[in-house]
Structure formats: structure tokens, C-alpha cells
Design an enzyme around this catalytic site. Structure first.
Site, PDB file in Angstrom:
ATOM      1  N   HIS A 197      -3.523   4.267  -2.467  1.00  6.91           N
ATOM      2  CA  HIS A 197      -4.375   3.287  -1.814  1.00  6.91           C
ATOM      3  C   HIS A 197      -5.143   4.174  -0.590  1.00  6.91           C
ATOM      4  O   HIS A 197      -6.270   3.768  -0.529  1.00  6.91           O
ATOM      5  CB  HIS A 197      -3.730   2.128  -1.195  1.00  6.91           C
ATOM      6  CG  HIS A 197      -3.208   1.110  -2.437  1.00  6.91           C
ATOM      7  ND1 HIS A 197      -1.964   0.965  -2.461  1.00  6.91           N
ATOM      8  CD2 HIS A 197      -3.774   0.391  -3.382  1.00  6.91           C
ATOM      9  CE1 HIS A 197      -1.653   0.169  -3.365  1.00  6.91           C
ATOM     10  NE2 HIS A 197      -2.666  -0.159  -3.854  1.00  6.91           N
ATOM     11  N   LEU A 212       0.795  -1.177   0.097  1.00 10.20           N
ATOM     12  CA  LEU A 212      -0.216   0.008  -0.006  1.00 10.20           C
ATOM     13  C   LEU A 212       0.868   1.371  -0.073  1.00 10.20           C
ATOM     14  O   LEU A 212       1.986   1.129   0.636  1.00 10.20           O
ATOM     15  CB  LEU A 212      -0.984  -0.103   1.396  1.00 10.20           C
ATOM     16  CG  LEU A 212      -1.736  -1.283   1.228  1.00 10.20           C
ATOM     17  CD1 LEU A 212      -2.773  -0.841   2.629  1.00 10.20           C
ATOM     18  CD2 LEU A 212      -2.652  -1.163   0.083  1.00 10.20           C
TER      19      LEU A 212
END
Length: 282
Positions: free
Chosen positions: A37, A33
Site C-alpha cells: 500500500h 496497510l
């Protein structure tokens, strides 16, 4: 923060949420991530009672076995990042067996031709893999809203088509591309760029911005020719494709029309790392 690794566990929890008439926002990811995100997760947190993030590297959407092998898997780091937003986020991090039940293969889908453009031409079977995992995750999580980034604009269009054709009761929400300070579209792959390629990569977005300006006065063919020449002259970056397409059909434009909306799409290799980006043109 709750982490579920089995669909039975999370489905039991979701049943309780549904009984309480709480809305579920869902962000499917393959992990590794980054702030892009997190911007999707923030939207989900704002608009829903419960936010679920899946972390699953889906094998059926990789046409390159080596790419699948190298894809970063950083669940501990991902969890810590999500905790900076909210400790109430639920994580679904299943195994391949939990998702595919011993039969790791993609279903075949028709997305009314969207799957045959751009990425579909260069990544055989990719969108069958995307359709398979997204449909499966929607069946498990049963969200009210699902959030996807516009960096993967073709994927976003295909997921909207998936929901429409299979009558899946979820609202798909596209979110703006999140960029690094140098303009490079955020991607989990960026972490694998060697220093010289990391330095060169912002050239992609710089070229897209110039192409957008040019599109105001020049034909799509002229703009495409110019972009190809820019990358032909570049020492480090290799252009795979640059396409100006109709936003609705994703088909390459032959002649501009004031009644249609267009977007430019690009795929570039920085050494062995494949980077994609896009920009709205009008």
C-alpha cells in the site's frame, strides 16, 4: 495528519483544494496497510499536490460473511504507517452509513465480460461491490489520479473499464506487485497466516516463475496441467484456480498468439486464507 470520517467534511476540504488548482492523488484501501500500500501512496505523493488515502472495509464486495468479520481493522496502526511517509497525507475513514446512507447494497454493473472471468467465477457479486464502492469514492474524492496494485490485476482492469464506461474524469494508474523478501505477494491477509502456511506460501510465486519459463516453449494447456500437478502434490496449499489469460479480455487462452500479451493468474488456499497472485508471461 487530518482524518476525515464524514464525506461532508472531506468534500468541503477538497472544494478548497480544487479552488487552488491543486492535483489530488487517491489511494483507496481497506486498511491493514503494508509496504505494498505504501508504495502506491509514495507514487501518489510524487505525482500530486495532495494525497488522499481512504480506509474502508467495504461490506458489499465480500461474498463470505466470515471473511468480512475477520478482516483486520487497524486504523491507528495504518495512520502511524502513513505518517512515516508524510504528515500531509489526508485520510478518509468513513463509516458504512456515511458511504451507503442506510442502504448497504451493491449496484449492478456490466464490465463487458471482464467480471465473469477468474475471480468473478468464484466470488459471486464481488465486482459489483468493487464497482459500487470505487465509483462512490471517486464521486466523493474527485481525484485527478487513482492508484491500484497489479496484484489485483482483474480488479485494476475492471476499474479502468468502470471509468471508461461511466466517463469518470480520473486517470487510473497501475503499480507493480510489491513482494515480501521470500517472493510472496504482499497482502493484508498474510498477517493471518499460521507459521507453517507462511513458510509454505512462497511456493505460489516460485511456481508462477517456473510457469513463465515453461510458457516460452510449451502450450498453455501443458503449463496449466503442470501447475495443477504441483499443487496436487503439496501438503499444505490447495489450488483454487490457475489460468493463463489474454491481458485485454482476461479470457483463458486456447492457443497462443505472438500478437497477444498473456498473464498467469492463480488463487490458492493456505488453510482458510485465500491468496491470489499473477505474473506477466510475455
Amino acid at each position: 495528519m487530518k482524518i476525515f470520517t464524514e464525506k461532508k467534511q472531506i468534500q468541503k476540504f477538497i472544494t478548497q483544494i480544487k479552488r487552488e488548482n491543486q492535483t489530488i492523488g487517491f489511494v483507496p484501501t481497506m486498511g491493514a496497510l503494508h509496504q505494498g500500500h505504501l508504495s502506491l501512496v509514495q507514487q501518489a505523493l510524487i505525482n500530486n499536490d495532495v494525497t488522499i488515502v481512504s480506509v474502508f472495509v467495504n461490506p458489499t464486495q465480500f461474498d463470505n460473511a466470515e471473511d468480512l468479520k475477520k478482516y483486520p481493522r487497524t486504523l491507528k496502526k495504518d495512520t502511524a504507517l502513513l505518517e512515516t511517509l508524510s504528515e500531509k497525507i489526508l485520510i478518509y475513514a468513513p463509516s458504512v452509513d456515511d458511504i451507503y446512507e442506510g442502504k448497504t447494497e451493491a449496484q449492478q454493473f456490466s464490465f463487458d465480460g471482464l467480471e465473469h472471468e477468474m475471480e468473478g467465477k468464484f466470488r459471486k457479486g464481488h465486482f459489483d461491490g468493487v464497482g459500487t464502492i470505487v465509483k462512490r469514492l471517486f464521486e466523493i474524492v474527485t481525484p485527478n489520479h487513482a492508484y491500484f496494485g497489479e496484484k489485483d490485476f482483474q480488479q485494476l482492469a475492471i476499474i479502468k473499464k468502470l471509468v471508461e464506461k461511466h466517463s469518470i474524469p480520473v486517470k487510473i494508474i497501475g503499480c507493480k506487485i510489491h513482494r515480501e523478501t521470500n517472493g510472496l505477494a504482499m497482502s493484508s491477509r498474510n498477517t493471518r497466516l499460521k507459521p507453517e502456511y507462511k513458510k509454505a506460501a512462497p511456493f505460489i510465486y516460485k511456481t508462477l516463475k517456473t510457469a513463465k519459463v515453461m510458457f516460452g516453449t510449451k502450450s498453455a494447456n501443458k503449463v496449466t496441467e503442470w501447475v495443477i500437478n504441483q499443487f496436487d502434490a503439496h501438503d499444505l496449499l490447495t489450488l483454487e484456480y490457475f489460468i493463463i489469460a489474454d491481458v485485454k479480455t482476461l479470457k483463458t487462452v486456447k492457443r497462443k498468439s505472438n500478437k497477444k500479451n498473456y498473464r498467469a493468474f492463480i488463487a490458492v488456499y493456505a488453510d482458510d486464507i485465500r491468496l491470489i497472485d499473477n505474473i506477466t508471461l510475455n
